[in-house]
Structure formats: structure tokens, C-alpha cells
Design an enzyme around this catalytic site. Structure first.
Site, PDB file in Angstrom:
ATOM      1  N   ARG A  14     -57.638  23.682 -12.887  1.00  0.00           N
ATOM      2  CA  ARG A  14     -58.669  23.116 -13.754  1.00  0.00           C
ATOM      3  C   ARG A  14     -59.306  24.164 -14.644  1.00  0.00           C
ATOM      4  O   ARG A  14     -60.160  23.850 -15.476  1.00  0.00           O
ATOM      5  CB  ARG A  14     -59.761  22.442 -12.910  1.00  0.00           C
ATOM      6  CG  ARG A  14     -59.279  21.264 -12.077  1.00  0.00           C
ATOM      7  CD  ARG A  14     -60.420  20.654 -11.293  1.00  0.00           C
ATOM      8  NE  ARG A  14     -59.982  19.567 -10.432  1.00  0.00           N
ATOM      9  CZ  ARG A  14     -60.769  18.891  -9.628  1.00  0.00           C
ATOM     10  NH1 ARG A  14     -62.059  19.182  -9.584  1.00  0.00           N
ATOM     11  NH2 ARG A  14     -60.292  17.922  -8.873  1.00  0.00           N
ATOM     12  N   GLU A  39     -57.052  26.640  -1.776  1.00  0.00           N
ATOM     13  CA  GLU A  39     -56.402  25.852  -2.829  1.00  0.00           C
ATOM     14  C   GLU A  39     -57.114  26.143  -4.139  1.00  0.00           C
ATOM     15  O   GLU A  39     -58.332  25.978  -4.249  1.00  0.00           O
ATOM     16  CB  GLU A  39     -56.485  24.356  -2.521  1.00  0.00           C
ATOM     17  CG  GLU A  39     -55.896  23.473  -3.631  1.00  0.00           C
ATOM     18  CD  GLU A  39     -56.149  21.997  -3.384  1.00  0.00           C
ATOM     19  OE1 GLU A  39     -56.285  21.251  -4.379  1.00  0.00           O
ATOM     20  OE2 GLU A  39     -56.215  21.582  -2.213  1.00  0.00           O
ATOM     21  N   LYS A  65     -52.488  13.277   0.285  1.00  0.00           N
ATOM     22  CA  LYS A  65     -53.877  13.545  -0.091  1.00  0.00           C
ATOM     23  C   LYS A  65     -54.564  12.200  -0.334  1.00  0.00           C
ATOM     24  O   LYS A  65     -54.059  11.371  -1.096  1.00  0.00           O
ATOM     25  CB  LYS A  65     -53.921  14.400  -1.349  1.00  0.00           C
ATOM     26  CG  LYS A  65     -55.317  14.559  -1.955  1.00  0.00           C
ATOM     27  CD  LYS A  65     -55.291  15.530  -3.114  1.00  0.00           C
ATOM     28  CE  LYS A  65     -56.638  15.578  -3.793  1.00  0.00           C
ATOM     29  NZ  LYS A  65     -56.871  16.803  -4.548  1.00  0.00           N
TER      30      LYS A  65
END
Length: 209
Positions: free
Chosen positions: A44, A40, A128
Site C-alpha cells: 500500500r 506482513e 484470509k
């Protein structure tokens, strides 16, 4: 086999903050050598989309996802770059509905009972759980398994090599996500052998679960 099934099979989702694009290929190799075919890439850093594109072209066997996705525009950019699944820190209804409408695997974040009820309303099955440790960790997940037995979770946030197996012991956890297998420092300092060994150790621990 869909993305969620693959994640459930591997039980680990390494979150890899890539800052220098030249590290991308070596990172992919390190994870594969450690026995893990999932990564993943959080949105960012400025090179996140480019890194996803490189990974998707160089490693066809890997399941590549985009994390920290906050907007529909980011979903489009991630998918165009080659991402096969989308992960969000929170539950943005517009993002989720867009993904579902376009057959894109999406794992949004949710914590509170109200958010979990919304997830069920949206017919989501996997959530999540973020930030896991700070939000109550294993005890919280045990507590919500009663009223929400239909939901499965991928906890992230504060997950590390010392506690991830505590989460994996829970029936409502299908995988753990975290950066401990390939920290930003490991990647930046090109400690790819360490990434391989750390990943391999985690893979060995979840075997047989």
C-alpha cells in the site's frame, strides 16, 4: 516447516504499513523483541518492496510476507524482494494459480460461500477472512464452519487487542492478522517501544492455544 505451519504456530500476523524506509530495521527489531518472527508488509506504500528486501536481509529468522497483492506482477516483485508468502484481499484466480504453480505460499481473501467453494476447487486450505468484523465477525465464521469444515481462516479487518482472542477461540481460525501491534501511526511516530510491548502482550495471550 512451511509458511502456513509457521503462521499457525505463532497465531499472529502483524500488518505493517511502512511509509518511511528508514523505519524498517527498527520495526523488525521491535517485533522480534516482542517475541514475534512474522511480519506482513502491505503493498500500500511506495516503499513496500524495498522494506521487504531490507527485512529479509536484516532478519533471517523472520517470516516475511507481502500483503494487499492484487496482480501477478506484484507477486513477482514481492518474491524478488524476499517475501515468502503472499496475501490478497480477494480471490484472484490468476494470482492464486500463479503462486501455486511456482510453489509460493498464498492466502487469498474470500467471504461468500461461492468464493469459498472456488477456494476449495483450487485446493486451498487457508483463507484470509476480510474484512472480518464488517462481514459478520465471529458469528459468520462459526456459521460457515458447518458447510466448509475443511477450510481454515486468518481473519483480518477490524481485528484489535480487544477482540482477537474471540477469533482465536474458533477451531477454524489458525491466526489473526491486524495492524494493532504496529499501527501506521506507531511506526511513523517511531514508537517502537510501544510496538514491542503491544506485540509481547499479544504473544503472551496466544500462548497455550
Amino acid at each position: 516447516m512451511n509458511c502456513i505451519d509457521i503462521i499457525s504456530k505463532h497465531k499472529l500476523v502483524p500488518m505493517t504499513a511502512i511509509k518511511n524506509i528508514e523505519d524498517t530495521v527498527n520495526l523488525g527489531k521491535a517485533l522480534l523483541e516482542g517475541g514475534l518472527e512474522i511480519v506482513e508488509v502491505p503493498f500500500r506504500t511506495e516503499v513496500a518492496a524495498e522494506a521487504i528486501n531490507i527485512l529479509s536481509k536484516e532478519f533471517s529468522s523472520m517470516l516475511i510476507g507481502a500483503g494487499t497483492v492484487l496482480t501477478i506482477e506484484q507477486v513477482k516483485k514481492a518474491v524478488d524482494s524476499g517475501a515468502k508468502f503472499i496475501v490478497s484481499p480477494g480471490l484472484n484466480k490468476d494470482v492464486v494459480l500463479y503462486c501455486l504453480k511456482n510453489s509460493i505460499s498464498v492466502v487469498p481473501g474470500a467471504l461468500t460461500p461461492t468464493e469459498l467453494q472456488l477456494a476449495i476447487e483450487l485446493e486451498l486450505e487457508v483463507i484470509k477472512f476480510f474484512p472480518a468484523q464488517q462481514a459478520g465477525g465471529v458469528k459468520y465464521l462459526k456459521a460457515i464452519s458447518g458447510p466448509f469444515p475443511q477450510l481454515k481462516f486468518i481473519p483480518t479487518g477490524g481485528i484489535n487487542q480487544d477482540n482477537f482472542m474471540d477469533y482465536m477461540a474458533l477451531k477454524n481460525v489458525i491466526a489473526c492478522g491486524g495492524s494493532w501491534m504496529a499501527t501506521a501511526e506507531m511506526i511513523a511516530e517511531k514508537r517502537f517501544d510501544e510496538i514491542t510491548s503491544t506485540t509481547r502482550n499479544a504473544v503472551e495471550q496466544v500462548k497455550g492455544l
